[in-house]
Each structure stands twice: as C-alpha cells, then as structure tokens.
Design a protein around this motif. Structure first.
Motif, short mmCIF file in Angstrom:
data_model
loop_
_atom_site.label_atom_id
_atom_site.label_comp_id
_atom_site.label_asym_id
_atom_site.label_seq_id
_atom_site.Cartn_x
_atom_site.Cartn_y
_atom_site.Cartn_z
N ALA A 1 28.19 5.48 -2.93
CA ALA A 1 28.39 4.97 -1.57
C ALA A 1 28.23 3.45 -1.53
CB ALA A 1 27.40 5.63 -0.62
N LEU A 2 27.25 2.91 -2.24
CA LEU A 2 27.05 1.46 -2.24
C LEU A 2 28.20 0.75 -2.95
CD1 LEU A 2 23.22 1.15 -2.95
CD2 LEU A 2 24.42 0.73 -0.81
N PHE A 3 28.69 1.31 -4.04
CA PHE A 3 29.83 0.71 -4.74
C PHE A 3 31.06 0.72 -3.83
CE2 PHE A 3 33.49 1.04 -7.65
CZ PHE A 3 33.31 -0.14 -8.34
N TYR A 4 31.25 1.81 -3.11
CA TYR A 4 32.37 1.90 -2.16
C TYR A 4 32.21 0.88 -1.04
CZ TYR A 4 35.82 4.21 0.84
OH TYR A 4 36.92 4.50 1.63
N LEU A 5 30.97 0.67 -0.59
CA LEU A 5 30.72 -0.33 0.45
C LEU A 5 31.09 -1.73 -0.03
CD1 LEU A 5 29.51 -1.20 3.19
CD2 LEU A 5 27.26 -1.26 2.07
N PHE B 1 0.83 -1.20 0.00
CA PHE B 1 0.00 0.00 0.00
C PHE B 1 0.87 1.25 0.00
CE2 PHE B 1 -2.33 3.31 2.35
CZ PHE B 1 -3.44 3.43 1.53
N CYS B 2 1.94 1.26 0.81
CA CYS B 2 2.83 2.42 0.84
C CYS B 2 3.53 2.60 -0.51
CB CYS B 2 3.85 2.26 1.95
SG CYS B 2 3.16 2.39 3.62
N ALA B 3 3.91 1.49 -1.15
CA ALA B 3 4.57 1.59 -2.45
C ALA B 3 3.61 2.13 -3.51
CB ALA B 3 5.10 0.22 -2.86
N LEU B 4 2.39 1.67 -3.51
CA LEU B 4 1.41 2.17 -4.48
C LEU B 4 1.09 3.64 -4.23
CD1 LEU B 4 -1.05 -0.89 -4.62
CD2 LEU B 4 0.65 -0.20 -6.34
N ALA B 5 1.01 4.02 -2.94
CA ALA B 5 0.75 5.43 -2.63
C ALA B 5 1.91 6.31 -3.06
CB ALA B 5 0.48 5.59 -1.14
N PHE C 1 16.52 -2.88 5.89
CA PHE C 1 15.56 -2.01 5.24
C PHE C 1 16.19 -0.74 4.67
CE2 PHE C 1 11.87 -3.94 7.86
CZ PHE C 1 11.78 -4.97 6.94
N PRO C 2 17.06 -0.04 5.42
CA PRO C 2 17.74 1.11 4.80
C PRO C 2 18.60 0.72 3.60
CG PRO C 2 17.89 1.25 7.18
CD PRO C 2 17.33 -0.10 6.88
N LEU C 3 19.19 -0.48 3.64
CA LEU C 3 19.99 -0.92 2.50
C LEU C 3 19.12 -1.14 1.27
CD1 LEU C 3 22.79 -1.76 1.47
CD2 LEU C 3 22.29 -4.09 2.27
N ILE C 4 17.94 -1.72 1.48
CA ILE C 4 17.01 -1.91 0.35
C ILE C 4 16.57 -0.56 -0.20
CG2 ILE C 4 14.75 -2.81 -0.29
CD1 ILE C 4 15.15 -5.03 1.75
N PHE C 5 16.29 0.38 0.69
CA PHE C 5 15.89 1.72 0.26
C PHE C 5 17.03 2.40 -0.51
CE2 PHE C 5 15.47 6.33 1.25
CZ PHE C 5 14.31 6.56 0.53
N ALA C 6 18.27 2.19 -0.04
CA ALA C 6 19.42 2.77 -0.73
C ALA C 6 19.59 2.16 -2.12
CB ALA C 6 20.69 2.56 0.09
N LEU C 7 19.32 0.87 -2.26
CA LEU C 7 19.41 0.23 -3.58
C LEU C 7 18.40 0.83 -4.56
CD1 LEU C 7 19.98 -3.52 -2.65
CD2 LEU C 7 21.56 -2.03 -3.88
#
Length: 367
Positions: free
Chosen positions: A341-345, A40-44, A101-107
């Motif tokens: 940042a993710l590539f550096y990680l 629901f949050c994704a659709l909103a 969850f923050p990692l998924i959001f960052a992706l």
C-alpha cells in the motif's frame, strides 16, 4: 482616526522576558513529557519494561497535552500574534495526528512480519517484504492492470463529453434524459457489481448470457477469458462513473456565454470547427478537473472487482487495491500488505505530480 476605528487595529504587545521564558518552558516541558510517553509505550511494546499496556493511549494523552500547551504558549509568548496563530495551529495539529502518526506506524509495519493468524505480534524483518514485492508477479500484474484501467478514462471522457453536448443542446425531453443518465451514479458500485456482474452476466441464467447464446455464442463466459473479463470490469466501472464526468462537463458547457458561440458562428466556425477551436479550448479547465478527479476514483477501484471476479481469472482483473485487500483478508499478511500500500501511495503521488506539471506546462506555456 476615530475611536471606533481603533477596534480594528492590532498593536504589538509588550511581552516581558519572564513571560517568554514561561511560554518556552511550557512548550519544551510538554514536549519532553510527550517524548517520554512515546518512549515508555515503545519500551512496553517491546517488553523491555515490566509494565504491560493494552494500547498506546498514554502516547495519545502526551500528544494532547503537548498540543494544548503549544497553543497556550503561542498566546503567552507572542500575545496578539499568537491569537492569530490559533486560527490555523489546532487544525494543523489535528492533521498531524490523523495523517502523520498513522503513516509512521504504517512505515514500521511495512518492514515487519505480522501475520494475524500467528500468536506473536509484528516482528521486524528488514527488507524481506521489499524483496517479496519485487518478486511478486501478481502485484506487478495488478499495477499493469491499473495502467489499462486508467487509460480507459480517455474513452470515458469522450463518451461523457458527447453526452454533455447532447444534453446541452435543445432536444426534446432534455430534463428526463438528464435524470436518466444520472441514475448509474446514484447506485453503489457494490450494487452495480451484483446487479450486472452477478445477475445479468451470469453464465447460466443471466439475460445477457441468454441473449448471447441466442445470437450464436455457445459459451458466453464473460469472466473466464482474461481480456473479456478485464473489459467487462472497465465497462461496469465506466457505466457507474461516466455520469459524474458528464455532469461536470455539462455544467462547464452551460457556463460558456452564448455570445461567444454566436460570434464564432458569425465568423464561420460552425460544427466541428466551432467545437474544436472554441468550445473545447474553453472547456479545458473543467475537462482537466473532471479527468483528475476521475483518475483519483479509478486508482481506488476495488469493490466491483472483489464482488464480481475476486481478481480472477488468475489475477487478470486485479487492481492494486483489490490485491492488497485480499492480502489482508485471505492471507492476513498485514506487514506485506502495508508495504504494498505504501509503495502504491508513492507511485500515486509521483504520477499525480507529473500529471499536474504536464497540465501546467500545457495550459501556461513559457516561451
């Protein structure tokens, strides 16, 4: 067995099938509710539904409900075994909430075009950020600088080991020098950057610059030449963190039994030979730990660079962290900065893994 001993014996509970079904229904029902809240949050967020949400708080509530039901269901389904699980499960769920969850959001952001100066939110742009990264010479220059900054740890280690050896010997005013050598560690890197980089090395009125002119250097611009500027960044960072390695090595030296060193002297291993064949091998575990922790701190180097040079001249002193910081602050390019940042990680994880493997093979050779 006495009655008191029975209190410490954990027996398997007899769990009925209906109770097990109730526990499983609790798990899967709460999981379905969590998935529905996220959907629901994704659709909103995409504007598919007419309801407008300020944030993803319903998804957070859904996750909290699922986590609570999962913990309760462990006791319902497994009984006494489930109570043991509760010693670990809440901490695991907290780590998932704070890291995964923050990692998924960052992706999702890494493959989006999101400029904070624009009115629209993040827009998916596929591999455009990846192509921009491969063609970005400033980012690769920052990665190359990080190699030099990291290699400088070997020099820092040698200096710290020398200071630790001096402070572990029977010298006069030993306690005073221990406190004096630890003073740089008590200062914030930001304070060091302003006190040394912005004040003492200032080209016009800085005392070090005046001394350099008095010695014959006409224009002592410490941060105009790329090589000199990079060296000065290394020096300021080393001055701040060498005491950290020194105190760890000093603790390791003091933990070595005096009998071992005295036995080595009796066997003729004194001076350099005694250090290389006795002291240094015994100090390897402490040394590798100090180097690894120092590498972790070095990979986050940014504050001194940001305050003194802002990455200049021409990106010559940039670290990856300072470059990403300016990508966020100056260009407001959240999507591209997140990808960097993710590539550096990923590079950090690979480098640390290889380092630990090499250390393990060196410390525990398999014949």
């Amino acid at each position: 067995m006495s009655a008191g001993d029975l209190l410490h014996v954990v027996t398997d509970d007899t769990i009925s099938e209906s109770r097990k079904r109730l526990g499983k229904a609790l798990i899967w029902g709460s999981f379905a509710a969590m998935v529905a809240a996220f959907a629901f949050c994704a659709l909103a967020a995409r504007g598919t539904v007419s309801v407008e949400l300020e944030n993803w708080r319903p998804a957070l509530y859904g996750y909290l409900v699922w986590a609570t039901c999962l913990c309760i269901a462990q006791v319902v389904v497994k009984g006494e075994q489930g109570k043991r699980t509760l010693f670990i499960l809440p901490a695991t769920l907290f780590v998932v909430a704070m890291v995964i969850f923050p990692l998924i959001f960052a992706l999702t952001l890494a493959f989006s075009n999101w400029n904070l100066s624009a009115f629209d939110g993040p827009q998916f742009n596929g591999l455009d950020n990846v192509r921009q990264m491969w063609a970005d010479p400033f980012y690769w220059n920052a990665l190359k600088n990080m190699v030099w900054y990291t290699l400088a740890i070997l020099v820092e280690y040698a200096i710290a080991f020398g200071l630790a050896l001096i402070l572990s010997s029977q010298i006069k005013a030993r306690k005073f020098f221990r406190v004096a050598f630890l003073l740089p560690l008590m200062l914030s890197p930001v304070a060091v950057s302003w006190m040394v980089g912005k004040s003492m090395l200032e080209i016009r009125f800085g005392p070090i610059s005046r001394l350099a002119r008095w010695l014959g250097w006409d224009r002592p611009a410490f941060f105009s030449d790329p090589e000199i500027a990079r060296f000065m960044i290394m020096a300021m960072d080393a001055w701040t963190f060498i005491p950290f390695m020194m105190i760890m090595l000093l603790a390791g030296l003091q933990a070595i039994p005096r009998e071992v060193q005295e036995a080595a002297k009796v066997d003729g291993a004194s001076g350099w030979r005694g250090f290389w064949e006795v002291t240094f091998p015994l100090m390897l575990p402490v040394s590798l730990t100090a180097i690894l922790i120092r590498i972790i701190f070095k990979l986050k180097l940014a504050d001194i660079i940001i305050n003194v040079t802002s990455g200049g001249p021409g990106g010559a002193t940039d670290s990856v962290t300072s470059f990403i910081f300016r990508e966020y602050r100056d260009r407001s390019n959240v999507g591209y900065g997140t990808l960097l940042a993710l590539f550096y990680l990923v590079l950090i994880v690979l480098a640390i893994t290889v380092f630990m493997k090499l250390v393990d093979r060196w410390m525990n050779p398999r014949y």
